[in-house]
Design an enzyme around this catalytic site. Structure first.
Site, PDB file in Angstrom:
ATOM      1  N   LYS A   1       1.904   1.784  -3.685  1.00  0.00           N
ATOM      2  CA  LYS A   1       0.683   1.993  -4.484  1.00  0.00           C
ATOM      3  C   LYS A   1       0.152   3.406  -4.254  1.00  0.00           C
ATOM      4  O   LYS A   1      -0.144   4.143  -5.191  1.00  0.00           O
ATOM      5  CB  LYS A   1      -0.366   0.959  -4.074  1.00  0.00           C
ATOM      6  CG  LYS A   1      -1.660   1.027  -4.862  1.00  0.00           C
ATOM      7  CD  LYS A   1      -2.805   0.299  -4.169  1.00  0.00           C
ATOM      8  CE  LYS A   1      -2.483  -1.133  -3.823  1.00  0.00           C
ATOM      9  NZ  LYS A   1      -3.692  -1.881  -3.373  1.00  0.00           N
TER      10      LYS A   1
ATOM     11  N   GLN B   1       0.819  -1.206   0.000  1.00  0.00           N
ATOM     12  CA  GLN B   1       0.000   0.000   0.000  1.00  0.00           C
ATOM     13  C   GLN B   1       0.863   1.270   0.000  1.00  0.00           C
ATOM     14  O   GLN B   1       0.480   2.285  -0.591  1.00  0.00           O
ATOM     15  CB  GLN B   1      -0.924  -0.029   1.224  1.00  0.00           C
ATOM     16  CG  GLN B   1      -2.136   0.861   1.117  1.00  0.00           C
ATOM     17  CD  GLN B   1      -3.299   0.204   0.359  1.00  0.00           C
ATOM     18  OE1 GLN B   1      -3.633  -0.937   0.614  1.00  0.00           O
ATOM     19  NE2 GLN B   1      -3.890   0.928  -0.565  1.00  0.00           N
TER      20      GLN B   1
ATOM     21  N   LYS C   1      -2.683  -0.860   6.674  1.00  0.00           N
ATOM     22  CA  LYS C   1      -3.663  -1.913   6.393  1.00  0.00           C
ATOM     23  C   LYS C   1      -4.097  -2.528   7.702  1.00  0.00           C
ATOM     24  O   LYS C   1      -3.357  -2.461   8.689  1.00  0.00           O
ATOM     25  CB  LYS C   1      -3.028  -3.006   5.522  1.00  0.00           C
ATOM     26  CG  LYS C   1      -4.021  -3.846   4.766  1.00  0.00           C
ATOM     27  CD  LYS C   1      -4.430  -3.166   3.471  1.00  0.00           C
ATOM     28  CE  LYS C   1      -5.524  -3.909   2.752  1.00  0.00           C
ATOM     29  NZ  LYS C   1      -5.728  -3.372   1.390  1.00  0.00           N
TER      30      LYS C   1
ATOM     31  N   THR D   1     -11.930   0.250  -8.159  1.00  0.00           N
ATOM     32  CA  THR D   1     -10.785  -0.661  -8.297  1.00  0.00           C
ATOM     33  C   THR D   1     -10.904  -1.470  -9.584  1.00  0.00           C
ATOM     34  O   THR D   1      -9.955  -1.560 -10.380  1.00  0.00           O
ATOM     35  CB  THR D   1     -10.681  -1.597  -7.086  1.00  0.00           C
ATOM     36  OG1 THR D   1     -10.767  -0.823  -5.896  1.00  0.00           O
ATOM     37  CG2 THR D   1      -9.363  -2.352  -7.104  1.00  0.00           C
TER      38      THR D   1
ATOM     39  N   SER E   1     -10.612   6.594  -3.078  1.00  0.00           N
ATOM     40  CA  SER E   1     -10.763   6.866  -1.643  1.00  0.00           C
ATOM     41  C   SER E   1     -10.194   8.248  -1.309  1.00  0.00           C
ATOM     42  O   SER E   1     -10.766   8.998  -0.510  1.00  0.00           O
ATOM     43  CB  SER E   1     -10.023   5.814  -0.811  1.00  0.00           C
ATOM     44  OG  SER E   1     -10.785   4.644  -0.671  1.00  0.00           O
TER      45      SER E   1
ATOM     46  N   ASP F   1     -11.740  -3.983   2.066  1.00  0.00           N
ATOM     47  CA  ASP F   1     -10.904  -4.945   1.340  1.00  0.00           C
ATOM     48  C   ASP F   1     -11.728  -6.246   1.365  1.00  0.00           C
ATOM     49  O   ASP F   1     -12.953  -6.179   1.536  1.00  0.00           O
ATOM     50  CB  ASP F   1      -9.528  -5.107   2.017  1.00  0.00           C
ATOM     51  CG  ASP F   1      -8.505  -5.826   1.138  1.00  0.00           C
ATOM     52  OD1 ASP F   1      -7.908  -5.188   0.253  1.00  0.00           O
ATOM     53  OD2 ASP F   1      -8.312  -7.054   1.308  1.00  0.00           O
TER      54      ASP F   1
ATOM     55  N   ASN G   1     -16.201  -7.310  -5.003  1.00  0.00           N
ATOM     56  CA  ASN G   1     -16.249  -5.912  -5.418  1.00  0.00           C
ATOM     57  C   ASN G   1     -15.352  -5.639  -6.628  1.00  0.00           C
ATOM     58  O   ASN G   1     -15.783  -5.046  -7.616  1.00  0.00           O
ATOM     59  CB  ASN G   1     -15.849  -5.021  -4.233  1.00  0.00           C
ATOM     60  CG  ASN G   1     -15.644  -3.588  -4.648  1.00  0.00           C
ATOM     61  OD1 ASN G   1     -14.536  -3.186  -4.983  1.00  0.00           O
ATOM     62  ND2 ASN G   1     -16.711  -2.811  -4.671  1.00  0.00           N
TER      63      ASN G   1
HETATM   64  P1  NDP Z   1     -14.487  -9.196  -1.841  1.00  0.00           P
HETATM   65  O1  NDP Z   1     -14.587  -9.714  -0.463  1.00  0.00           O
HETATM   66  O2  NDP Z   1     -15.542  -8.307  -2.371  1.00  0.00           O
HETATM   67  O3  NDP Z   1     -14.352 -10.402  -2.863  1.00  0.00           O
HETATM   68  C1  NDP Z   1     -13.317 -11.329  -2.777  1.00  0.00           C
HETATM   69  C2  NDP Z   1     -13.523 -12.360  -3.852  1.00  0.00           C
HETATM   70  O4  NDP Z   1     -12.372 -13.187  -3.920  1.00  0.00           O
HETATM   71  C3  NDP Z   1     -14.693 -13.294  -3.574  1.00  0.00           C
HETATM   72  O5  NDP Z   1     -15.229 -13.729  -4.786  1.00  0.00           O
HETATM   73  C4  NDP Z   1     -14.014 -14.423  -2.817  1.00  0.00           C
HETATM   74  O6  NDP Z   1     -14.720 -15.652  -2.862  1.00  0.00           O
HETATM   75  C5  NDP Z   1     -12.724 -14.513  -3.573  1.00  0.00           C
HETATM   76  N1  NDP Z   1     -11.704 -15.088  -2.695  1.00  0.00           N
HETATM   77  C6  NDP Z   1     -11.272 -14.609  -1.518  1.00  0.00           C
HETATM   78  N2  NDP Z   1     -10.364 -15.414  -0.967  1.00  0.00           N
HETATM   79  C7  NDP Z   1     -10.236 -16.422  -1.841  1.00  0.00           C
HETATM   80  C8  NDP Z   1      -9.449 -17.574  -1.857  1.00  0.00           C
HETATM   81  N3  NDP Z   1      -8.618 -17.855  -0.831  1.00  0.00           N
HETATM   82  N4  NDP Z   1      -9.539 -18.395  -2.920  1.00  0.00           N
HETATM   83  C9  NDP Z   1     -10.397 -18.115  -3.956  1.00  0.00           C
HETATM   84  N5  NDP Z   1     -11.175 -17.032  -3.983  1.00  0.00           N
HETATM   85  C10 NDP Z   1     -11.089 -16.214  -2.949  1.00  0.00           C
HETATM   86  O7  NDP Z   1     -13.059  -8.484  -1.923  1.00  0.00           O
HETATM   87  P2  NDP Z   1     -12.520  -7.420  -2.975  1.00  0.00           P
HETATM   88  O8  NDP Z   1     -13.124  -7.665  -4.296  1.00  0.00           O
HETATM   89  O9  NDP Z   1     -12.641  -6.082  -2.366  1.00  0.00           O
HETATM   90  O10 NDP Z   1     -10.969  -7.782  -3.013  1.00  0.00           O
HETATM   91  C11 NDP Z   1     -10.405  -8.697  -3.957  1.00  0.00           C
HETATM   92  C12 NDP Z   1      -8.916  -8.421  -4.079  1.00  0.00           C
HETATM   93  O11 NDP Z   1      -8.700  -7.079  -4.533  1.00  0.00           O
HETATM   94  C13 NDP Z   1      -8.107  -8.542  -2.790  1.00  0.00           C
HETATM   95  O12 NDP Z   1      -6.819  -9.014  -3.110  1.00  0.00           O
HETATM   96  C14 NDP Z   1      -7.990  -7.097  -2.305  1.00  0.00           C
HETATM   97  O13 NDP Z   1      -6.874  -6.911  -1.485  1.00  0.00           O
HETATM   98  C15 NDP Z   1      -7.815  -6.400  -3.645  1.00  0.00           C
HETATM   99  N6  NDP Z   1      -8.119  -4.967  -3.683  1.00  0.00           N
HETATM  100  C16 NDP Z   1      -9.330  -4.501  -3.287  1.00  0.00           C
HETATM  101  C17 NDP Z   1      -9.607  -3.149  -3.371  1.00  0.00           C
HETATM  102  C18 NDP Z   1     -10.936  -2.601  -3.031  1.00  0.00           C
HETATM  103  O14 NDP Z   1     -11.139  -1.407  -3.254  1.00  0.00           O
HETATM  104  N7  NDP Z   1     -11.887  -3.385  -2.542  1.00  0.00           N
HETATM  105  C19 NDP Z   1      -8.595  -2.188  -3.837  1.00  0.00           C
HETATM  106  C20 NDP Z   1      -7.376  -2.796  -4.309  1.00  0.00           C
HETATM  107  C21 NDP Z   1      -7.169  -4.144  -4.212  1.00  0.00           C
HETATM  108  P3  NDP Z   1     -15.563 -16.165  -1.580  1.00  0.00           P
HETATM  109  O15 NDP Z   1     -16.793 -15.291  -1.585  1.00  0.00           O
HETATM  110  O16 NDP Z   1     -15.819 -17.597  -1.863  1.00  0.00           O
HETATM  111  O17 NDP Z   1     -14.688 -15.954  -0.388  1.00  0.00           O
HETATM  112  O1  2IT Z   2      -5.795  -2.674  -1.449  1.00  0.00           O
HETATM  113  C1  2IT Z   2      -6.333  -1.555  -1.532  1.00  0.00           C
HETATM  114  O2  2IT Z   2      -5.807  -0.627  -2.161  1.00  0.00           O
HETATM  115  C2  2IT Z   2      -7.650  -1.369  -0.910  1.00  0.00           C
HETATM  116  N1  2IT Z   2      -8.193  -2.324  -0.352  1.00  0.00           N
HETATM  117  C3  2IT Z   2      -8.308  -0.022  -0.926  1.00  0.00           C
HETATM  118  C4  2IT Z   2      -7.764   0.845   0.180  1.00  0.00           C
HETATM  119  C5  2IT Z   2      -8.485   2.160   0.365  1.00  0.00           C
HETATM  120  O3  2IT Z   2      -8.092   2.831   1.336  1.00  0.00           O
HETATM  121  O4  2IT Z   2      -9.375   2.519  -0.395  1.00  0.00           O
END
Ligand code: NDP
Ligand code: 2IT
Length: 446
Positions: A114, A111, A126, A210, A378, A166, A241
């Protein structure tokens, strides 16, 4: 890696035993820093390298709560305030059973760089918990969030540390967290959390940012080769998400997204994923991806377990979790003619997979750059909160798009400057690192 970097790396391993994801994140950055140290000897050993790997503050706390059956439950909460050279600590909270200090530190470390790349005034942090929201009632999630915030509130603030979502933390959780913060402090301090609902201080486009940003980044990478997303066969892993909004944007730009997943398996839909149905099942009902295939009614199939990357794609967007795309997956994608890979998730590709993509000349966008649109938006939410303003969707999306194009260009230029043209890993790591290191030197030994 030169002797100084090796020494500091070994020191990080020794001082943070068992934190394998943190080690992986540090190594991935260090492997690109040799030319920086040659050019900037002032960034050496203790001055920057050791200091940047040591979080400014690490908070670990007990989170007691009561489930619907009246049983007391105990989870562990974390907030790692890693680096505040450029602004208040900024970064999400992850609620997932796999969360431990090593995961929070890897995410916090990523982070820092980034957030620097976004060009916004935000430091890196984080947090999260080993709490598993899956299968919990709304009331249980609320009680957990209230207990979590009852400890966290003393460490955060709009000028101190600004958490967001997250994995496992979305609009519902941010609402409960913000409500408890407001109650404890008796302050409507909107800028203390981002990812809020639009009617109570949130920003339009933050939910989409994202995923949209990752696709904008891919489009920029493809442009450098005279290509675009139009007509590409796309796989997006995950269905949360980031994944859902990446699918929506990729399809808007003419790509056909034929597969997505959750932790139980993946679906293949050769007609292109129906985003409205996917949203309804995953966001509306908090259901499973297997329901999608059952309800789509067009022959879409659900594959339990297995590797989504075997479905074959020309563009791959891993948007689920760390180390979800390994060596055999990279080889499989090469066979299907993959031209671009961008990390919507944090560190989803293993080092070996990245090496395979880069050696084959595949455009590879690392998470620090490709998924920075979320945290960048954000920061736009923080701007709106500070000025008590609310921008339109169009204006905010334009700002996001400008930021993603800037990040892309900055990575490309930095890679060129440091003798690795086309290598976005080098560009993102060095671009982020130099900005933070310069600020740390300017602020003195603190
Ligand atoms: P969500 O909780 O909305 O979704 C996570 C997704 O990934 C779900 O479909 C989940 O499936 C799947 N998942 C999680 N763990 C596993 C695993 N061990 N094996 C397979 N599938 C898995 O999270 P986000 O979409 O917010 O985050 C997804 C990724 O993006 C993460 O790496 C996060 O750090 C990164 N990220 C998120 C940001 C944000 O703004 N939200 C910003 C930047 C990066 P299930 O429902 O079955 O658990
Ligand atoms: O991994 C990431 O960049 C996030 N989960 C978003 C962090 C934020 O403060 O919006």
């Amino acid at each position: 890696m030169d002797a100084t970097l090796t020494r500091v790396r070994d020191d990080v391993f020794r001082r943070n035993p068992g934190e394998t994801e943190f080690h992986q994140a540090v190594v991935e950055v260090f492997e690109t820093l040799e030319p920086v140290l040659r050019k900037h000897p002032e960034f050496g050993e203790a001055a920057i390298l050791q200091r940047i790997c040591e979080p400014e503050r690490q908070i670990i706390f007990r989170v007691p709560w009561v489930d619907d059956a009246g049983q007391v439950r105990i989870n562990r909460g974390f907030r790692v305030e890693f680096n505040s050279a450029l602004g208040p600590y900024k970064g999400g909270l992850r609620f997932h059973p796999s969360v431990y200090l090593g995961i929070v530190k890897f995410l916090g470390f990523e982070q820092i760089f980034k957030n620097a790349l976004t060009g916004m005034p935000i430091g890196g942090g984080k947090g999260g918990s080993d709490f598993d929201p899956r299968g919990k009632s709304d009331a249980e999630v609320m009680r957990f969030c209230q207990s979590f915030m009852t400890e966290l509130y003393r460490h955060i603030g709009e000028y101190t540390d600004v958490p967001a979502g997250d994995i496992g933390v979305g609009g519902r959780e941010i609402g409960y967290l913000f409500g408890q913060y407001k109650r404890i402090t008796n302050r409507y301090e909107s800028g203390v959390l981002t990812g809020k609902g639009v009617s109570w201080g949130g920003s339009l486009v933050r939910p989409e940012a994202t995923g949209y940003g990752a696709v904008m980044f891919v489009e920029e990478m493809l442009k450098t080769k005279g290509m675009s997303l139009d007509g590409q066969r796309v796989i997006v892993s995950g269905s949360g998400n980031v994944a859902i909004n990446a699918i929506a944007k990729a399809q808007y730009l003419g790509g056909k997204v034929i597969a997505c997943s959750d932790s139980s398996g993946y679906v293949v839909d050769e007609a292109g994923i129906d985003v409205a149905l996917l949203r309804q099942i995953k966001e509306g009902e908090r259901g499973r991806i297997s329901d999608y295939a059952a309800r789509r009614g067009n022959g879409s199939s659900f594959v339990a377990g297995g590797s989504i990357w075997d479905a074959g794609a020309t563009v791959a967007l891993p948007c689920a979790t760390q180390n979800e795309l390994g060596e055999s997956d990279a080889v499989s994608l090469l066979k299907s003619g993959v031209v671009a890979v961008a990390e919507g998730a944090n560190m989803p590709c293993t080092p070996k997979a990245i090496e395979i993509f880069q050696e084959a000349g595949v455009l590879f966008g690392p998470g620090k750059a490709a998924n920075a649109g979320g945290v960048a938006t954000s920061a736009l939410e923080m701007q709106q909160n500070a000025s008590r303003d609310a921008w339109t969707f169009e204006h905010t999306e334009r700002r996001l798009s400008e930021i993603m194009v800037n990040i892309h260009d900055r990575c490309a230029e930095t890679a060129e400057e440091y003798g690795a043209p086309g290598n976005y890993v080098v560009g993102a790591n060095i671009g982020g690192f130099v900005k933070v290191a310069d600020a740390m030197l300017a602020l003195g030994v603190i």
